[in-house]
Design an enzyme around this catalytic site. Sequence first.
Site, PDB file in Angstrom:
ATOM      1  N   TYR A  33      53.408  41.601  41.072  1.00  0.00           N
ATOM      2  CA  TYR A  33      53.213  40.223  40.623  1.00  0.00           C
ATOM      3  C   TYR A  33      51.846  40.046  39.985  1.00  0.00           C
ATOM      4  CZ  TYR A  33      50.168  38.820  44.546  1.00  0.00           C
ATOM      5  OH  TYR A  33      49.130  38.687  45.415  1.00  0.00           O
ATOM      6  N   LYS A 148      49.126  45.373  42.781  1.00  0.00           N
ATOM      7  CA  LYS A 148      49.376  43.981  43.152  1.00  0.00           C
ATOM      8  C   LYS A 148      50.866  43.832  43.457  1.00  0.00           C
ATOM      9  CE  LYS A 148      47.736  39.418  41.727  1.00  0.00           C
ATOM     10  NZ  LYS A 148      47.070  39.076  42.983  1.00  0.00           N
ATOM     11  N   GLU A 181      37.575  44.095  50.713  1.00  0.00           N
ATOM     12  CA  GLU A 181      37.696  42.875  49.902  1.00  0.00           C
ATOM     13  C   GLU A 181      38.181  41.754  50.801  1.00  0.00           C
ATOM     14  OE1 GLU A 181      40.782  43.256  46.898  1.00  0.00           O
ATOM     15  OE2 GLU A 181      41.913  44.610  48.182  1.00  0.00           O
ATOM     16  N   LEU A 206      41.935  45.666  45.144  1.00  0.00           N
ATOM     17  CA  LEU A 206      42.494  45.202  43.880  1.00  0.00           C
ATOM     18  C   LEU A 206      41.314  44.918  42.943  1.00  0.00           C
ATOM     19  CD1 LEU A 206      45.198  44.293  42.477  1.00  0.00           C
ATOM     20  CD2 LEU A 206      44.398  41.978  42.935  1.00  0.00           C
TER      21      LEU A 206
HETATM   22  N1  PMP Z   1      41.952  41.118  46.035  1.00  0.00           N
HETATM   23  C1  PMP Z   1      43.129  40.709  46.527  1.00  0.00           C
HETATM   24  C2  PMP Z   1      43.696  41.403  47.699  1.00  0.00           C
HETATM   25  C3  PMP Z   1      43.798  39.617  45.924  1.00  0.00           C
HETATM   26  O1  PMP Z   1      44.985  39.205  46.397  1.00  0.00           O
HETATM   27  C4  PMP Z   1      43.196  38.971  44.835  1.00  0.00           C
HETATM   28  C5  PMP Z   1      43.819  37.751  44.211  1.00  0.00           C
HETATM   29  N2  PMP Z   1      45.018  38.015  43.596  1.00  0.00           N
HETATM   30  C6  PMP Z   1      41.980  39.443  44.354  1.00  0.00           C
HETATM   31  C7  PMP Z   1      41.378  40.529  44.983  1.00  0.00           C
HETATM   32  C8  PMP Z   1      41.306  38.824  43.157  1.00  0.00           C
HETATM   33  O2  PMP Z   1      41.967  39.237  41.993  1.00  0.00           O
HETATM   34  P1  PMP Z   1      41.927  38.319  40.699  1.00  0.00           P
HETATM   35  O3  PMP Z   1      40.499  38.046  40.412  1.00  0.00           O
HETATM   36  O4  PMP Z   1      42.561  39.158  39.647  1.00  0.00           O
HETATM   37  O5  PMP Z   1      42.702  37.090  41.026  1.00  0.00           O
END
Ligand code: PMP
Length: 289
Positions: A33, A148, A181, A206
């Site tokens: 996603y 993701k 994270e 991620l």
């Molecule tokens: N890490 C994780 C585990 C997340 O779910 C997200 C948010 N989707 C992020 C980092 C931040 O990613 P992004 O800046 O692309 O939203």
Amino acid sequence: MSAFAYVDGRYGPINDAAILVEDRGFQFADSIYEVVAFLNGRFLDFDKHLWRLRRGLAALFIEGVMEDAVLRAIAARLLRQSRYRDGILYVQISRGAARRNHGFPKASRPTVVLTVRSFDFRQRQQQLQAGVAAITLPDQRWARSDLKTTGLLAAVLAKEEATRGGAFEAMLVNGDGIVTEGASSNFHLVDGEGRLVTHPPSTAILAGVARDGLLQLARQAGIEVQERPFGIGEARAAAELLLTSTTAPLLPVVSLDGRPVGGGVPGPLAARLGRLVWQDVVRQTGWAA
Ligand code: PMP
């Protein structure tokens, strides 16, 4: 109307949208996603999100998904239909529906779902001023957190524990004491020298689109960036802690496990980077709070 959805060719209110019980997204979280913000009717960093979506689909060997131009056209139509000005687009693509069996089905067509819902980003600007709280929790996710996928149970449980503890986010710490994270965000710290320190891209995190934007803006502003793992002790002793995500472009974390971070209020780098991040949002979308 709460939200709008596109499911395999059909557009309509989200409550009328449905997928099959045998969809592998539902059965196995066999799906990828993306979450894209839109402000003032314009998508933010859509290219970067589509790039990450394709990378994830390739890693899961999900083939036969329509081209980016078609995904963009669907997203644009949903946005027009919803009439939302500010909100969030979800793109979810599973391997499709097939008789339940772990192995890939011989013939299946990916299920493509896009939804849009409204979201008021002004609350994030208020939180940028006030700061948010986080708690630390063990990182119990699988070993491919760079993908993701909709297999989000460990993140869901961590977020729930944070919420019950009165915190905005869970800071995930691996077995070696390294901060990976957040449950749904990337964490960064500011050290005593004013350097921005963040976990390097790896299978453990991620690589956030907002993270990427932050690092670019920081470097342009002459702020030194170190992409290296940092431990929980370093996080507790940091001058400032920050988190980023698509839905929370930059937030200062002013309390960790109930103890103040830095001075217990948003620090100078949070303020400076916050201005740069929101200027970039405005530059891309023409948004005005
Ligand atoms: N890490 C994780 C585990 C997340 O779910 C997200 C948010 N989707 C992020 C980092 C931040 O990613 P992004 O800046 O692309 O939203």
